[in-house]
Design a protein around this motif. Sequence first.
Motif, PDB file in Angstrom:
ATOM      1  N   ALA A 107       3.710   5.985  11.504  1.00  0.00           N
ATOM      2  CA  ALA A 107       3.468   5.651  10.097  1.00  0.00           C
ATOM      3  C   ALA A 107       1.972   5.509   9.834  1.00  0.00           C
ATOM      4  CB  ALA A 107       4.198   4.355   9.733  1.00  0.00           C
ATOM      5  N   LEU A 108       1.290   4.857  10.760  1.00  0.00           N
ATOM      6  CA  LEU A 108      -0.148   4.650  10.592  1.00  0.00           C
ATOM      7  C   LEU A 108      -0.894   5.984  10.630  1.00  0.00           C
ATOM      8  CD1 LEU A 108      -2.248   2.472  10.226  1.00  0.00           C
ATOM      9  CD2 LEU A 108      -2.445   2.274  12.701  1.00  0.00           C
ATOM     10  N   TRP A 109      -0.450   6.869  11.523  1.00  0.00           N
ATOM     11  CA  TRP A 109      -1.096   8.180  11.623  1.00  0.00           C
ATOM     12  C   TRP A 109      -0.908   8.980  10.334  1.00  0.00           C
ATOM     13  CZ3 TRP A 109       0.653  13.273  11.542  1.00  0.00           C
ATOM     14  CH2 TRP A 109      -0.315  14.219  11.927  1.00  0.00           C
ATOM     15  N   ILE A 110       0.312   8.931   9.796  1.00  0.00           N
ATOM     16  CA  ILE A 110       0.576   9.642   8.534  1.00  0.00           C
ATOM     17  C   ILE A 110      -0.293   9.058   7.424  1.00  0.00           C
ATOM     18  CG2 ILE A 110       2.332   9.990   6.739  1.00  0.00           C
ATOM     19  CD1 ILE A 110       4.386  10.235   9.029  1.00  0.00           C
ATOM     20  N   PHE A 111      -0.364   7.741   7.386  1.00  0.00           N
ATOM     21  CA  PHE A 111      -1.185   7.073   6.366  1.00  0.00           C
ATOM     22  C   PHE A 111      -2.653   7.493   6.476  1.00  0.00           C
ATOM     23  CE2 PHE A 111      -4.007   3.489   5.402  1.00  0.00           C
ATOM     24  CZ  PHE A 111      -3.706   3.287   4.061  1.00  0.00           C
ATOM     25  N   MET A 112      -3.172   7.488   7.680  1.00  0.00           N
ATOM     26  CA  MET A 112      -4.594   7.809   7.879  1.00  0.00           C
ATOM     27  C   MET A 112      -4.891   9.278   7.595  1.00  0.00           C
ATOM     28  SD  MET A 112      -6.184   5.064   8.790  1.00  0.00           S
ATOM     29  CE  MET A 112      -7.680   5.562   9.619  1.00  0.00           C
ATOM     30  N   THR A 113      -3.887  10.145   7.820  1.00  0.00           N
ATOM     31  CA  THR A 113      -4.114  11.579   7.680  1.00  0.00           C
ATOM     32  C   THR A 113      -3.913  12.065   6.250  1.00  0.00           C
ATOM     33  OG1 THR A 113      -3.262  11.803   9.919  1.00  0.00           O
ATOM     34  CG2 THR A 113      -3.519  13.835   8.674  1.00  0.00           C
ATOM     35  N   TYR A 114      -2.923  11.512   5.564  1.00  0.00           N
ATOM     36  CA  TYR A 114      -2.523  12.141   4.302  1.00  0.00           C
ATOM     37  C   TYR A 114      -2.849  11.346   3.033  1.00  0.00           C
ATOM     38  CZ  TYR A 114      -0.185  15.479   7.273  1.00  0.00           C
ATOM     39  OH  TYR A 114       0.062  16.437   8.212  1.00  0.00           O
ATOM     40  N   THR A 115      -3.100  10.049   3.127  1.00  0.00           N
ATOM     41  CA  THR A 115      -3.358   9.317   1.886  1.00  0.00           C
ATOM     42  C   THR A 115      -4.858   9.241   1.616  1.00  0.00           C
ATOM     43  OG1 THR A 115      -3.590   7.130   2.877  1.00  0.00           O
ATOM     44  CG2 THR A 115      -1.345   7.863   2.366  1.00  0.00           C
ATOM     45  N   ASP A 116      -5.197   9.073   0.346  1.00  0.00           N
ATOM     46  CA  ASP A 116      -6.602   8.939  -0.028  1.00  0.00           C
ATOM     47  C   ASP A 116      -7.233   7.702   0.607  1.00  0.00           C
ATOM     48  OD1 ASP A 116      -6.680  11.217  -1.485  1.00  0.00           O
ATOM     49  OD2 ASP A 116      -7.498  10.273  -3.289  1.00  0.00           O
ATOM     50  N   THR A 117      -6.462   6.620   0.653  1.00  0.00           N
ATOM     51  CA  THR A 117      -7.010   5.401   1.250  1.00  0.00           C
ATOM     52  C   THR A 117      -7.260   5.615   2.743  1.00  0.00           C
ATOM     53  OG1 THR A 117      -5.737   4.137  -0.350  1.00  0.00           O
ATOM     54  CG2 THR A 117      -6.663   2.914   1.489  1.00  0.00           C
TER      55      THR A 117
END
Lengths: 233, 300
Positions: free
Chosen positions: B166-176
């Motif tokens: 989840a953290l990897w997806i967040f870091m890769t795909y979200t603007d934040t």
Amino acid sequence: MLDLKGLCAGYGQMKVLHGIDLTIEQGEIVALLGSNGAGKSTLNNNVSGIFQPTAGQILFEGQDITGLPPENVVDLGIVQVPEGRRIFPNMSIRENLELGSYRRGKPRRAENIDKVVDVFPRLEERFSQLAGTLSGGEQQMLAIGRAMMSEPRLLILDEPSLGLSPLLVEEMFSLIQRLNKQGLAIFLVEQNVMQSLEIADRAYVMENGSIVLLGEAAELIDDPDLKKSYLGL
Amino acid sequence: MEFLGFSLPSYGWSTVLGSAISGVFLGSIYALVALGLTLIYGVLHIINFAHGALLMLAMYAVYFLWSGYGIDPYLAMLIVVPGGFFFGYGLQRLVIGKASHGKDEIILLVTLGIAIVIENLSLFLFSASERSVLVPYDLDGIDLGVTYAVYPELAALGGSFLITLALWIFMTYTDTGKAIRAVAKERQGARLMGINVDHIFAVTFGIGVACVAAAASLLVPTYAVHPQVGSLFVLIAFTVVVLGGMGSFVGALVGGFLIGVTEQLGRLYLGESLGVITISVIFILVLLFRPTGLFGAKSG
Ligand SMILES: Nc1ncnc2c1ncn2[C@@H]1O[C@H](COP(=O)(O)OP(=O)(O)OP(=O)(O)O)[C@@H](O)[C@H]1O
Ligand SMILES: [Mg+2]
């Protein structure tokens, strides 16, 4: 559009800018010329909200924006391409461009990426490459492209020709002219005096944190004082 | 078998393999704690000395949610992970950021101070005694052939995996997430694009604490809570981060598993008390021979 009134700024105890008056009108290219350490970047970064002026006012379309934080300055459409590019070296070209619209222009992100790529086809070939691996010239293109992603209304360029080959400098200046023709107001900070004056409408010359000369670019080109101090003639 | 003149017990391969597998389970939690530490280091460029104390605090939160409200420790994740995020966000924004005035050496002292305050306050409020959560399923599990994996171990591995993903997806795909990566390497450039660096710092710190809170939920079913529990884990997390490479995501994961397995094999061959030393030995060896860690960038 942008009005600086008696702007004073510095770093801690050190005063750098001593009461700068400067205006940029809609649709203009205004050049700010000055040698190393004159205070040009200090001026830019005070306008961009990175530093707080100690006195004076910054007005944008009549609104007082003195001391506004950087994100709110970007919100208004004042966007700076800083000296040294300051792209995100650990991220891909695409991600760098995407972050250009972090604050402004997000709804049209995909269209704007296409537009930037039209202007800089070389970036598209390297879309997933890390920005830190680009050449200096490519990094400068990316920095400008990134700024364009935020749909700027006033674009501040801090020494865009620095470190570029003469051919690329030519290309850079004609690009600036093209962007301006599309209606973008440009504040061009340069040491490249003659080429800047050729494309600018008006220019200011800064020395030791004060404006010492200003006028129409076409007239300044023949100014004997300017020739003496910058071209050694 | 002999080791430095000591004769070591010899085990069958299934015992060794079983021990290594339980090291993988343990290592997944180390990886999670280290992930938070390495993320904060990578973006804020500080070592968060309060990391262990925050883990301990989160473990108490999970414990009290169970003892007071009967909430299952795994279910408690839904409360402590967001809670940890907001706590971390506020801590960075209102305390660490404000007190440090942007000076890294002061931030270090501030996080150390926070650790001391939290630990002593916990000692005062909760006393030094150990508390354990009793879950009905802590001895149930699956027979893997060479070893028997209890559900809490499987949950630790699965939970750590999902959270890391989840953290990897967040870091890769979200603007934040992208803004966090941008701020890590180029603060000034980020500011000029309208990224509020103070906010991003706080979000990063919040995520770091959220990782710790998730680790707490995964630990509590098998680990007793006491005010000093954090210092053990933070030492291990430091070792993991140094081994994997400061600021490296992959390094934290690989390092976590390596340390977990090493520790379990150390326990098997050297006994409970001596086994833990293997971690400190690895720590010193890495610093001596590969100070940038396995996945760390060469410092320029
Ligand atoms: N972040 C800073 N902290 C302290 N002093 C600074 C800082 N940035 C610039 N200065 C100082 O302020 C003065 C003006 O610097 P500034 O960068 O504005 O000049 P400049 O006109 O942009 O020069 P250049 O053409 O070399 O970029 C210099 O004396 C410089 O040393
Ligand atoms: Mg400059």
